[in-house]
Write an enzyme that holds these catalytic residues in place. Structure first.
Site, PDB file in Angstrom:
ATOM      1  CD  GLU A   1      -5.838   6.213   2.699  1.00 46.89           C
ATOM      2  OE1 GLU A   1      -4.698   6.701   2.706  1.00 46.89           O
ATOM      3  OE2 GLU A   1      -6.047   4.992   2.521  1.00 46.89           O
TER       4      GLU A   1
ATOM      5  CD  GLU B   1      -7.477   3.444  -1.162  1.00 48.80           C
ATOM      6  OE1 GLU B   1      -6.383   3.018  -0.728  1.00 48.80           O
ATOM      7  OE2 GLU B   1      -7.690   4.636  -1.428  1.00 48.80           O
TER       8      GLU B   1
HETATM    9  O1  AHR Z   1      -3.872   2.507  -3.279  1.00 49.00           O
HETATM   10  C1  AHR Z   1      -2.708   3.221  -3.004  1.00 49.00           C
HETATM   11  C2  AHR Z   1      -2.893   4.302  -1.943  1.00 49.00           C
HETATM   12  O2  AHR Z   1      -3.153   3.699  -0.698  1.00 49.00           O
HETATM   13  C3  AHR Z   1      -4.039   5.259  -2.141  1.00 49.00           C
HETATM   14  O3  AHR Z   1      -3.702   6.327  -2.947  1.00 49.00           O
HETATM   15  C4  AHR Z   1      -4.327   5.730  -0.755  1.00 49.00           C
HETATM   16  O4  AHR Z   1      -5.652   6.124  -0.571  1.00 49.00           O
HETATM   17  C5  AHR Z   1      -3.908   4.571   0.132  1.00 49.00           C
HETATM   18  O5  AHR Z   1      -3.140   4.978   1.200  1.00 49.00           O
END
Ligand code: AHR
Length: 499
Positions: free
Chosen positions: A171, A290
């Site tokens: 990110e 994610e």
């Molecule tokens: O999964 C929790 C967090 O969410 C992770 O560390 C990050 O990559 C995202 O913003």
């Protein structure tokens, strides 16, 4: 009763399903590692301190890859802290916690073996760069005879750890990220890291960071810049998405996958536009590394401030209800529908932190509601994704018009069996799903697995872990190439047609 129709033809296939779409994620965050997978002294802990009760649940869930060690955590992480006998305690500025480094690279790879999964290892491109990225590839994958490979051997691993899948940071457009970057800054560092990492081990695959969200102002131009710079040296671009439930209304919530589908299509379009511009032969695929639902824990700021620099702090421990399990099912259906381009996906995360598996320190572990659709998809959604033509009555909700009540797709396994995955988004109406099955030969309905609860807000807890669990469904009937399936209101369904 209302009717919907699904037509399947053996000749109409989206493509082979990459099993890595059933991946997950473990970050050094909250109680994911410490008190999650690792708890020395727990009655179920093995000789390394890993909880065998958790390992059993992970194995049953069926996750072929686990992304590690972050997440936001990785952007300040120094991998050398996590190997060898000197393990410094560090202040982790991602989660304002103290990281003891008791679980590191070797331990995680050992855990992966025990849990029957493989690491997807993320390098720090926030506060660090190409040099440290190539060093850790050398440490993990080079056989011997160099500084870092010999360091690994001295630390007790003669054979390479052989990590095949790597992420180029996390990110990186997010201002919350340590060492966040502009698209151009990231693209240059990612490309140079990618080049050097592949020079050390040409067999590895690399995921570049896409923008950290569909709603980010950077979305689109970020992907374009990164793809334009890194195209030849990367294999995948990442997507991240978490869903909330702002209206609290089931029908609004269950329509969230309309957004997910649009997001995936937008990223495919960006990848292919750059491919066209470059006259490239290879395609860049998608790593949805994610995805999840997060909103139950809400604003924990006061509590977390009071726990500043703590260890194993209860963070983002969302307790998932039955409607969350239904959205999880729909998300998995969306990934399967895009299986030609989404090759990797990670349910974020795996244990305790927004997770399907929960533990109590010194106590038990149990499966949340969302565990079940994931387990079913991973177990039965293998082989080829079929191009299912679904015709369903629709409804309008706060964000979308024309949301199909029946969200469904199907897969064809190597043994010729066909599995239908289906969510009924209607809170009140059961459906008859009329099916046309062409070219599959003689099939019978082998099994109907149903997840349903009269209460959309029902949850599983340590003291009542079996409130929302799968049961046999009502099934249906089949006559040659025609079948009708009974789909209860508000339900997740897995129907297996076998020979
Ligand atoms: O999964 C929790 C967090 O969410 C992770 O560390 C990050 O990559 C995202 O913003």
């Amino acid at each position: 009763m209302k009717h919907a129709r699904m037509t399947l033809d053996k000749a109409f296939q989206i493509g082979p399903i990459d099993p890595r779409i059933y991946g997950s994620f473990l970050e050094h965050m909250g109680r994911a590692i410490y008190e999650g997978i690792y708890e020395p002294g727990h009655p179920a802990a093995d000789e390394q301190g890993f909880r065998t009760d958790v390992i059993r649940l992970v194995r049953d869930l069926g996750v072929p890859i686990v992304r590690y060690p972050g997440g936001n955590f990785v952007s300040g992480f120094q991998w050398e802290d996590s190997v060898g006998s000197h393990r410094p305690h560090r202040l982790d500025l991602a989660w304002f916690a103290t990281e003891p480094n008791a679980v590191g690279l070797h331990e995680f790879c050992d855990w992966c073996e025990k849990a029957q999964t493989a690491p997807m290892y993320c390098v720090n491109l926030g506060t660090r760069g190409p040099e440290q990225a190539r060093d850790v590839v050398e440490y993990a994958n080079h056989p011997s005879g160099s500084k870092f490979s010999d360091m690994r051997i001295a630390n007790g691993k003669k054979e390479p750890l052989n990590i095949k899948l790597w992420c180029l940071g996390n990110e990186m457009d997010g201002p919350w990220q340590m060492g966040s970057k502009t698209a151009q800054e990231y693209a240059r560092i990612a490309n140079e890291s990618a080049k050097m990492m592949k020079w050390v081990d040409p067999s590895i695959e690399l995921v570049a960071c896409g923008s950290s969200g569909f709603e980010m102002p950077t979305f689109g131009s970020w992907e374009w810049t990164v793809l334009d710079e890194c195209y030849d040296n990367i294999d995948y671009i990442s997507l991240h998405r978490y869903y909330g439930n702002p209206t609290g209304k089931t029908s609004d919530f269950l329509a969230r996958t309309m957004d997910m589908d649009a997001f995936i299509r937008s990223v495919i379009a960006l990848c292919d536009a750059v491919k066209g511009k470059k006259h490239a032969k290879k395609s860049i695929h998608l790593s949805f590394d994610e995805w999840n639902i997060i909103y139950h824990t809400g604003d924990q700021e006061a509590y977390l401030r009071s726990m500043r620099w703590g260890q194993a702090v209860h963070r983002a421990e969302d307790v998932y209800n039955f409607e969350d399990a239904l959205l999880t099912g729909s998300i998995l259906i969306t990934l399967l529908r895009n299986a030609d381009r989404v090759k990797i996906a990670c349910l974020a995360q795996l244990v305790n932190v927004i997770a399907p598996i929960m533990t109590r320190g010194g106590g038990g572990c149990w499966a949340q509601t969302t565990y079940y659709p994931f387990m079913h998809a991973s177990r039965y959604g293998r082989g080829a994704a079929l191009r299912a033509a679904v015709d369903s009555p629709v409804y309008d909700c706060v964000d979308y018009e024309g949301v199909p009540f029946i969200d469904a797709t199907a897969t064809l396994a190597d043994d010729g069996s066909v599995t239908v995955f289906c969510v009924n988004r209607s809170t009140t109406e059961p459906f008859a799903l009329d099916m046309d099955l062409h070219g599959f030969g003689a099939l019978r309905i082998g099994e109907h697995i149903l997840l349903h609860n009269d209460d959309a807000k029902a949850v599983n807890t340590e003291s009542a872990p079996y409130t929302v669990v799968p049961t046999p469904g009502p099934g249906g009937c089949i006559d040659g190439e025609k079948a009708t399936l009974h789909i209860p209101a508000l339900s997740w369904n897995v129907i297996r047609f076998v020979r």
